[in-house]
Design an enzyme around this catalytic site. Sequence first.
Site, PDB file in Angstrom:
ATOM      1  N   SER A   1      -4.542  -5.484  -1.299  1.00  0.00           N
ATOM      2  CA  SER A   1      -5.559  -6.087  -0.431  1.00  0.00           C
ATOM      3  C   SER A   1      -4.985  -7.299   0.302  1.00  0.00           C
ATOM      4  O   SER A   1      -4.508  -8.243  -0.333  1.00  0.00           O
ATOM      5  CB  SER A   1      -6.773  -6.515  -1.263  1.00  0.00           C
ATOM      6  OG  SER A   1      -7.303  -5.423  -1.972  1.00  0.00           O
TER       7      SER A   1
ATOM      8  N   ASN B   1      -0.944   3.097   5.493  1.00  0.00           N
ATOM      9  CA  ASN B   1      -0.095   2.082   4.885  1.00  0.00           C
ATOM     10  C   ASN B   1       0.482   1.246   6.017  1.00  0.00           C
ATOM     11  O   ASN B   1       1.120   1.774   6.926  1.00  0.00           O
ATOM     12  CB  ASN B   1       1.031   2.756   4.093  1.00  0.00           C
ATOM     13  CG  ASN B   1       2.108   1.766   3.664  1.00  0.00           C
ATOM     14  OD1 ASN B   1       1.824   0.583   3.470  1.00  0.00           O
ATOM     15  ND2 ASN B   1       3.324   2.247   3.521  1.00  0.00           N
ATOM     16  N   GLY B   2       0.242  -0.072   5.980  1.00  0.00           N
ATOM     17  CA  GLY B   2       0.783  -0.931   7.020  1.00  0.00           C
ATOM     18  C   GLY B   2      -0.296  -1.767   7.676  1.00  0.00           C
ATOM     19  O   GLY B   2      -1.348  -2.039   7.086  1.00  0.00           O
TER      20      GLY B   2
ATOM     21  N   CYS C   1       0.825  -1.218   0.000  1.00  0.00           N
ATOM     22  CA  CYS C   1       0.000   0.000   0.000  1.00  0.00           C
ATOM     23  C   CYS C   1       0.856   1.263   0.000  1.00  0.00           C
ATOM     24  O   CYS C   1       2.052   1.245   0.247  1.00  0.00           O
ATOM     25  CB  CYS C   1      -0.972   0.023   1.173  1.00  0.00           C
ATOM     26  SG  CYS C   1      -2.156  -1.337   1.197  1.00  0.00           S
TER      27      CYS C   1
END
Length: 234
Positions: free
Chosen positions: A53, A77-78, A2
Amino acid sequence: MCGIVGQFSIPPQGESTGKVISDLTNLMIRRGPDEAGYWSDSSNCALGFRRLSILDLTSSGNQPMLTLDGRFALVINGEVYNFVELRAELQAKGWQFRSSGDAEVVLFALAEWGKAALDRFNGMFALAFYDSLEKRLLLARDHVGSKPLYYLKSPQELVFASQYDQVMAHPWAKGLAIDQGVLSLYMVFGYIPAPYAILDQTFLLEAGSWLEIDLTRQLQKLVVSLISRKVSGT
């Protein structure tokens, strides 16, 4: 993996904002090949996202993610590993979930507890959380700094991204010079340590830190915040 990107400006944003953020989002397609997302409050803040995903494979896990009333928006993100426990605590407070992943837990936790929620997260992440009522943007990184978050700050504007090339490609970075002091650091160490970055007015948010900015134009920042003290003790 992401990736996140966005901008915050004191003057109202122009019509080109959507294209700018979309172009910057496309620069990190390798980080999130599954989905691209964009959101703006049509005035001061715009957010972009590329999704890989993993937890919730449905469209309910897409980002930017908003609360039902539309006040709060999040890109992250993460992963926050203890999201199941936090989800149960938030459900007990009346929050109703539409997804099964961790992003919505982070969104609701920040909406419920504010920056104090960062002290509760056990994970690796870089995030941006926006309050469209208070016109306040919060950026944060995990205690280790596993996920990068770069930003450019001018007197009335801020742009942030998972990748430095996105910051460099933003129109606000046009004409920025190389910071000779930072170049000297690179020559000495062989890398550029946080919070520095090679161009003037650009930075890497330190690990375990948060940064907040609103329409007062005051940038508040806490380095080595409670994120590090909380998680390192687990």
